[in-house]
Design an enzyme around this catalytic site. Structure first.
Site, PDB file in Angstrom:
ATOM      1  CB  ALA A 147     -59.355 -76.878  39.758  1.00  0.00           C
ATOM      2  CG  HIS A 148     -54.420 -79.486  38.969  1.00  0.00           C
ATOM      3  ND1 HIS A 148     -53.366 -78.889  38.301  1.00  0.00           N
ATOM      4  CD2 HIS A 148     -54.631 -78.742  40.086  1.00  0.00           C
ATOM      5  CE1 HIS A 148     -52.953 -77.839  38.993  1.00  0.00           C
ATOM      6  NE2 HIS A 148     -53.707 -77.733  40.078  1.00  0.00           N
ATOM      7  CG  HIS A 200     -52.629 -79.722  44.030  1.00  0.00           C
ATOM      8  ND1 HIS A 200     -54.008 -79.708  44.131  1.00  0.00           N
ATOM      9  CD2 HIS A 200     -52.271 -78.464  43.669  1.00  0.00           C
ATOM     10  CE1 HIS A 200     -54.463 -78.497  43.835  1.00  0.00           C
ATOM     11  NE2 HIS A 200     -53.429 -77.720  43.557  1.00  0.00           N
ATOM     12  CG  ASN A 224     -57.294 -74.834  50.440  1.00  0.00           C
ATOM     13  OD1 ASN A 224     -58.487 -75.094  50.434  1.00  0.00           O
ATOM     14  ND2 ASN A 224     -56.792 -73.835  51.149  1.00  0.00           N
ATOM     15  CG  HIS A 256     -59.208 -71.264  48.887  1.00  0.00           C
ATOM     16  ND1 HIS A 256     -59.931 -70.350  48.153  1.00  0.00           N
ATOM     17  CD2 HIS A 256     -58.847 -72.250  48.019  1.00  0.00           C
ATOM     18  CE1 HIS A 256     -59.995 -70.756  46.894  1.00  0.00           C
ATOM     19  NE2 HIS A 256     -59.353 -71.908  46.793  1.00  0.00           N
ATOM     20  CG  ASP A 278     -54.992 -70.756  43.469  1.00  0.00           C
ATOM     21  OD1 ASP A 278     -54.462 -70.908  42.350  1.00  0.00           O
ATOM     22  OD2 ASP A 278     -55.647 -71.647  44.033  1.00  0.00           O
ATOM     23  N   GLY A 314     -59.424 -72.635  42.251  1.00  0.00           N
ATOM     24  CA  GLY A 314     -58.772 -71.334  42.302  1.00  0.00           C
ATOM     25  C   GLY A 314     -59.662 -70.339  43.014  1.00  0.00           C
TER      26      GLY A 314
END
Length: 404
Positions: A147-148, A200, A224, A256, A278, A314
Site C-alpha cells: 500500500a505504497h 517491502h 508480507n 496477514h 501496522d 495495513g
C-alpha cells in the site's frame, strides 16, 4: 486520563521478562515501578495509595508497538496536518493496552515526508509515551510496494537521507536493501543511530544477510511485502531467522500471516519476534472508505485492502487482539507477552526501562481479564483506561479499609 498517584495492584498473576508469578503485587509510584512482591506484603505500602484488587487477573507490562500508522479514524499523516488527531490514535490504542509506540508514515514525496516528520517532532518530544517516528519508505521495491504509491518510491541517495533526517528525528526507517545505494544508506543510517528495518523488498537471501551484517536490526512485517521461503531461495525471512541480532515483526491479525506460520516463527526465533499492529486509521473505527498515503482503501469486516486485486493495506489490529490471536494459535501466553513488551523494547535500546515490571522501570501496566481484553491500563503511572467491571469493584471497595 486520571491523574497519577501511588497505586498498588495486588492478587495478580504477573508476567514479565519471560517469567510468571501467581499471587503477586506491584507498586507504581512517581511514574515508575516502585516495588514488586508476593502475597500480603503489599499492605505495608498501601496507606494513602490507590489499591486495586486484581482478583487473579493477569498483569503484564504495557505493550510496545513498533509499527502503527493510526487508529480511531485518524492517521499519522492526519496528525501532521491537525495535531488534535493524535489523541484519537493514542487513546484508541492505549485503551487496548499499547502504552508506548512509534508513529509510522507511509511513502510519499521526500519534501512531504520531511514536513510531516517536522510536524510530528514536537508532539513526540512532548509525550514520553511516543517513541519517535518510523518511516516505512520511500526507499522500497516497486515489486513489493504493497500500500505504497509507486510514484512515491525512490532510491536512497545521501541528499535524500539528509532531507528526511533534517525534517525531524527519525527513530526507524524501512528500506529495501537491493536498491542502488541502499547498502551505503544502511551504513549511514546505522552510523547516525537510526534503527534500520528491511522490508517491502525483493532482496534475496545473500542481500538480506549483507544488510543485517551492516547493522539492519528489524524485518518489517515478516512474510508480507517480500519473497516467501523457498527451499532453493530462502529469502529475507530465513536471513532474519538465522541472524541473532534481528527482531522479526509479525502482524498477528489472522489475515496477514497464517497462525501456523506465526507459531513456526516463534519457535525458530525465540525472544526475537515482535508483534506489531501496522494499524491504519480504521482500527477501532467502522468499516468503510479510508485513505492511506494517498491510496483509496476499503475496509470490509475489519480487513483493509486497496486496488483491483484487493492487496492488503495495513490492518485494523490492536495489540490486545494480537495477544489473544497468538494464544489461540498455540503460543504460550508468556512468550506472546514477551513479543509485545521486552522484545520491542530491545529494538529501541530501552530494555529494562520499558516493557518490564522490574522495579525502576516505567510504570506501564496492563491488567487483563480472562478473555485477554484489558480491564485497566496504566501508562507512566497514569490510569488511562478502566473497564466498567473494575469501576464497579472500585466503587464497592471505596468505603472499606485497606486490606479488608
Amino acid at each position: 486520563m486520571t491523574a497519577e498517584r501511588r497505586t498498588v495492584v495486588h492478587s495478580a498473576y504477573v508476567i514479565s521478562d519471560g517469567a510468571s508469578a501467581d499471587d503477586a503485587w506491584i507498586m507504581l509510584d512517581d511514574g515508575l515501578v516502585a516495588a514488586r512482591g508476593y502475597g500480603g506484603g503489599w499492605r505495608s505500602g498501601a496507606e494513602g495509595a490507590h489499591v486495586v484488587d486484581a482478583g487473579g487477573r493477569t498483569a503484564v507490562p504495557g505493550f510496545i508497538d513498533l509499527h502503527c500508522h493510526g487508529g480511531g479514524g485518524a492517521s499519522a499523516e492526519d496528525v501532521a496536518a491537525d495535531p488534535a488527531d493524535l489523541a484519537r490514535i493514542v487513546d484508541l490504542h492505549r485503551r487496548h493496552g499499547t502504552t508506548r509506540s512509534l508513529l509510522s508514515l507511509v511513502s510519499d514525496d521526500l519534501s512531504v515526508l520531511s514536513a510531516r516528520s517536522a510536524a510530528l517532532a514536537p508532539l513526540v518530544e512532548a509525550d514520553p509515551l511516543l517513541l519517535g517516528v518510523h518511516l516505512e519508505g520511500p526507499f522500497l521495491a516497486g515489486s513489493h510496494r504493497g500500500a505504497h504509491r509507486e510514484a512515491a518510491l525512490r532510491t536512497p541517495t545521501p541528499d535524500a537521507l539528509a532531507l528526511l533526517q533534517d525534517g525531524g528525528p527519525v527513530t526507524m526507517i524501512t528500506i529495501a536493501p537491493e536498491l542502488p545505494g541502499a547498502i551505503d544508506a544502511i551504513d549511514a543510517l546505522v552510523a547516525a543511530g537510526v534503527i534500520v528495518a528491511i522490508g517491502h523488498t525483493a532482496a534475496d537471501h545473500a542481500t538480506a544477510r549483507d544488510a543485517f551484517a551492516r547493522g539492519a536490526r528489524v524485518l518489517t512485517h515478516a512474510f508480507n511485502g517480500m519473497p516467501g521461503i523457498h527451499h532453493r531461495a530462502p529469502g529475507p525471512v530465513v536471513a532474519a531467522l538465522e541472524t541473532a541480532e534481528v527482531v522479526i515483526e509479525l502482524i498477528v491479525d489472522g489475515v496477514h500471516v497464517h497462525p501456523s506460520v506465526i507459531a513456526c516463527a516463534m519457535r525458530a526465533a525465540p525472544g526475537r519476534v515482535a508483534f506489531v499492529s501496522d494499524a491504519m486509521a480504521a482500527a477501532g473505527a467502522p468499516d468503510g472508505a479510508y485513505q492511506l498515503g494517498g491510496l483509496d482503501v476499503t475496509v470490509r469486516d475489519g480487513v483493509a485492502t486497496h486496488g483491483a486485486d484487493d492487496a492488503l493495506a495495513g490492518s485494523t489490529l490492536t495489540l490486545d487482539r494480537a495477544l489473544a490471536n497468538a494464544v489461540a494459535a498455540g503460543i504460550p501466553l508468556v512468550d506472546a507477552v514477551t513479543a509485545l513488551t521486552s522484545t520491542p523494547a530491545s529494538v529501541l535500546g530501552l530494555q529494562g526501562r520499558i516493557g518490564t515490571l522490574t522495579p525502576g522501570a516505567a510504570a506501564d501496566l496492563v491488567l487483563l481479564g480472562e478473555d485477554l481484553v484489558p480491564d485497566a491500563v496504566w501508562a507512566g503511572g497514569v490510569l488511562v483506561h478502566l473497564a466498567p467491571v473494575l469501576c464497579d469493584r472500585e466503587r464497592s471497595r471505596a468505603a472499606r479499609p485497606v486490606g479488608s
